[in-house]
Write an enzyme that holds these catalytic residues in place. Structure first.
Site, PDB file in Angstrom:
ATOM      1  CE  LYS A 143      55.170  70.753  -6.932  1.00 32.08           C
ATOM      2  NZ  LYS A 143      55.241  72.217  -7.022  1.00 32.08           N
TER       3      LYS A 143
HETATM    4  P1  NAD Z   1      65.855  73.922  -4.861  1.00 36.19           P
HETATM    5  O1  NAD Z   1      66.072  72.458  -4.834  1.00 36.19           O
HETATM    6  O2  NAD Z   1      66.424  74.726  -5.983  1.00 36.19           O
HETATM    7  O3  NAD Z   1      66.384  74.574  -3.491  1.00 36.19           O
HETATM    8  C1  NAD Z   1      66.005  74.108  -2.241  1.00 36.19           C
HETATM    9  C2  NAD Z   1      66.878  74.784  -1.195  1.00 36.19           C
HETATM   10  O4  NAD Z   1      66.419  74.387   0.092  1.00 36.19           O
HETATM   11  C3  NAD Z   1      68.357  74.406  -1.274  1.00 36.19           C
HETATM   12  O5  NAD Z   1      69.146  75.537  -0.972  1.00 36.19           O
HETATM   13  C4  NAD Z   1      68.490  73.385  -0.174  1.00 36.19           C
HETATM   14  O6  NAD Z   1      69.810  73.275   0.338  1.00 36.19           O
HETATM   15  C5  NAD Z   1      67.545  73.971   0.843  1.00 36.19           C
HETATM   16  N1  NAD Z   1      67.134  73.023   1.854  1.00 36.19           N
HETATM   17  C6  NAD Z   1      66.784  71.718   1.701  1.00 36.19           C
HETATM   18  N2  NAD Z   1      66.539  71.172   2.896  1.00 36.19           N
HETATM   19  C7  NAD Z   1      66.737  72.139   3.813  1.00 36.19           C
HETATM   20  C8  NAD Z   1      66.664  72.193   5.214  1.00 36.19           C
HETATM   21  N3  NAD Z   1      66.350  71.094   5.918  1.00 36.19           N
HETATM   22  N4  NAD Z   1      66.918  73.363   5.836  1.00 36.19           N
HETATM   23  C9  NAD Z   1      67.246  74.455   5.121  1.00 36.19           C
HETATM   24  N5  NAD Z   1      67.356  74.483   3.803  1.00 36.19           N
HETATM   25  C10 NAD Z   1      67.109  73.327   3.156  1.00 36.19           C
HETATM   26  O7  NAD Z   1      64.269  74.091  -4.760  1.00 36.19           O
HETATM   27  P2  NAD Z   1      63.403  75.363  -5.219  1.00 36.19           P
HETATM   28  O8  NAD Z   1      62.948  75.128  -6.603  1.00 36.19           O
HETATM   29  O9  NAD Z   1      64.113  76.614  -4.849  1.00 36.19           O
HETATM   30  O10 NAD Z   1      62.111  75.188  -4.287  1.00 36.19           O
HETATM   31  C11 NAD Z   1      62.081  75.673  -2.949  1.00 36.19           C
HETATM   32  C12 NAD Z   1      60.635  75.772  -2.497  1.00 36.19           C
HETATM   33  O11 NAD Z   1      59.933  76.669  -3.356  1.00 36.19           O
HETATM   34  C13 NAD Z   1      59.847  74.463  -2.532  1.00 36.19           C
HETATM   35  O12 NAD Z   1      58.919  74.458  -1.464  1.00 36.19           O
HETATM   36  C14 NAD Z   1      59.116  74.547  -3.856  1.00 36.19           C
HETATM   37  O13 NAD Z   1      57.942  73.740  -3.875  1.00 36.19           O
HETATM   38  C15 NAD Z   1      58.784  76.015  -3.880  1.00 36.19           C
HETATM   39  N6  NAD Z   1      58.497  76.543  -5.218  1.00 36.19           N
HETATM   40  C16 NAD Z   1      59.407  76.445  -6.241  1.00 36.19           C
HETATM   41  C17 NAD Z   1      59.115  76.995  -7.477  1.00 36.19           C
HETATM   42  C18 NAD Z   1      60.113  76.967  -8.593  1.00 36.19           C
HETATM   43  O14 NAD Z   1      59.840  77.637  -9.610  1.00 36.19           O
HETATM   44  N7  NAD Z   1      61.232  76.307  -8.487  1.00 36.19           N
HETATM   45  C19 NAD Z   1      57.877  77.605  -7.696  1.00 36.19           C
HETATM   46  C20 NAD Z   1      56.977  77.712  -6.643  1.00 36.19           C
HETATM   47  C21 NAD Z   1      57.303  77.177  -5.402  1.00 36.19           C
END
Ligand code: NAD
Length: 417
Positions: A109
């Site tokens: 990561k």
């Molecule tokens: P992203 O940046 O696209 O979206 C994050 C979202 O969370 C946004 O809508 C943001 O406004 C919201 N957010 C941030 N702080 C917040 C808070 N305090 N309260 C409520 N909402 C809040 O990120 P993502 O890629 O969607 O990732 C989200 C989660 O999924 C993370 O934990 C990431 O590690 C996990 N994840 C992502 C992927 C991927 O393919 N992108 C894969 C596996 C896991």
């Protein structure tokens, strides 16, 4: 295993889950040392010039946790809380996740500690390029492959690929989650959310639930949360609440995700969407819904609110949204938690498809990608469920048991221990 404490750091928490299961599996100490610790950790200094001419310095990390099963693989996040401990935790989760879905990667990561809302687009580009050039010597299509995570996206991957290519030659396979034009895969953008819904479908089928009778609340409306909402709504589930960093909205009769997307495109947030009740993010977590899907930050369900969660099932779309203490409170209360290492593995699975397409210089159709994704996710769900039934334990312990056994076997076969 002693009861977990409520003040574990993210990496300590993942280590707690690891040791809990390693005890049950009887993993010996030398193997434990190799599997539990990280292989390589890099911290880089990232001075960038702001648009107004000032120089600000940020710090970035890349942690390679375990490479016994294949090249290191994992996303890069830009977030103010992205420190070495958090990146270690996320890297180790990648090791178990890739083993649970059986894609031939290790776990890694990356993170840059920065509040991305303070960066203009050119500043973001300069920071991304600086990060990639500082860690580039450990990256490679057979070494370490990056992908998007919080606050990074296909554009970030394009800059990374371009930066790496300037030194080492054109090589799309060094990052996944790229734009289609640059060798990205159909279906990668939606893959994590699609995988989450596939897991929800599998749970619904197992328990005989009808989608139209299930209410769902989703925290986070970024890549993962919004695709989960879109695909779940298409499948007939009733999404009653969603949130992002600016607020949360609630509509007991269900949200039109199509209309919500139009609102988000204009307003930049889910907050203020017509005919919904504004609530706060903590209230969303505690709503009386059937399924709660945290899809934003880590550690949002913890020792102080675990007792108040009313959902019967939590699907961990985010990484590490439930702390060990909360996990044990929820298990005692009979709440089913479908763990991150299974639930959000759709992203890395389609990243694997993207990587293989790049290596073969061939493109699959979106139907092929989604069909293969379904095969991987359903198999992983079935194996985790069967293991949890055999061991009479939680889905998290069962998933860790599968992951740890796979990685331990690979480490032994290679002669690491
Ligand atoms: P992203 O940046 O696209 O979206 C994050 C979202 O969370 C946004 O809508 C943001 O406004 C919201 N957010 C941030 N702080 C917040 C808070 N305090 N309260 C409520 N909402 C809040 O990120 P993502 O890629 O969607 O990732 C989200 C989660 O999924 C993370 O934990 C990431 O590690 C996990 N994840 C992502 C992927 C991927 O393919 N992108 C894969 C596996 C896991």
């Amino acid at each position: 295993m002693a009861e977990p404490s409520s003040d574990l750091s993210p990496f300590e928490a993942v280590q707690y889950f690891f040791h809990d299961v390693a005890d049950q599996l009887g993993i010996d100490d030398p193997t434990r040392e190799v599997l539990n610790g990280t292989y390589r950790e890099i911290r880089v200094q990232l001075p960038i010039r702001r648009d107004d001419g000032r120089v600000d310095t940020f710090y970035g990390y890349r942690v390679q946790h375990n490479g016994a099963r294949g090249p290191y693989k994992g996303g890069v996040r830009f977030h103010q809380a992205a420190d070495l401990d958090e990146v270690r935790a996320l890297a180790s989760l990648m090791t178990w996740k890739t083993a649970v879905v059986k894609v031939p990667f290790g776990g890694a990561k990356g993170g840059v500690q920065v509040d991305p809302s303070t960066l203009s687009r050119p500043e973001n580009e300069r920071l991304t390029r600086r990060y990639m050039s500082q860690v580039s010597y450990i990256v490679g299509k057979k070494r370490d492959i990056m992908a998007p995570d919080m606050n990074t996206n296909a554009q970030t991957m394009a800059w990374m690929m371009d930066t790496w290519g300037r030194s080492y030659g054109h090589e799309p396979a060094i990052v996944t989650g790229k734009p289609l034009t640059l060798g990205g895969s159909h279906g990668r953008d939606a893959a994590t959310g699609r995988g989450v819904v596939m897991v929800l479908d599998a749970a619904a089928e197992q328990h005989g639930w009808q989608p139209e009778n299930l209410t769902v609340a989703i925290q986070g409306y970024g890549n993962v949360g919004s695709w989960t909402a879109r695909i779940a709504a298409e499948r007939g589930y009733r999404i009653v609440a969603v949130s992002d960093i600016s607020g949360a909205i609630y509509a007991p009769d269900g949200l039109s995700i199509e209309m919500l997307d139009k609102h988000v495109a204009e307003a930049g947030t889910v907050a203020g969407f017509e005919s919904t009740e504004p609530i706060d993010n903590n209230t969303l977590l505690e709503l009386d819904v059937d399924v709660l899907i945290p899809a934003a930050l880590g550690e949002v369900v913890h020792h102080l609110n675990a007792d108040r969660i009313r959902a019967g099932t939590i699907i961990e779309a985010a990484n590490h949204p439930v702390t060990p203490v909360a996990d044990s409170i929820l298990a005692d209360r009979g709440v089913t938690v479908i763990p991150d290492v299974l639930a959000n593995a759709g992203g890395v699975t389609v990243s694997y498809f993207e990587w293989t397409q790049n290596i073969q210089e061939f493109k699959w159709t979106e139907e092929q990608v989604n069909e293969q994704l379904g095969r991987y996710m359903r198999t992983a769900y079935r194996k985790v469920r069967e293991r949890s039934e055999d061991l009479e334990t939680t889905l998290r312990r069962a998933a860790f048991a599968i992951g740890i056994s796979e990685v331990a076997e690979a480490a032994h076969l290679r002669g690491y221990v």
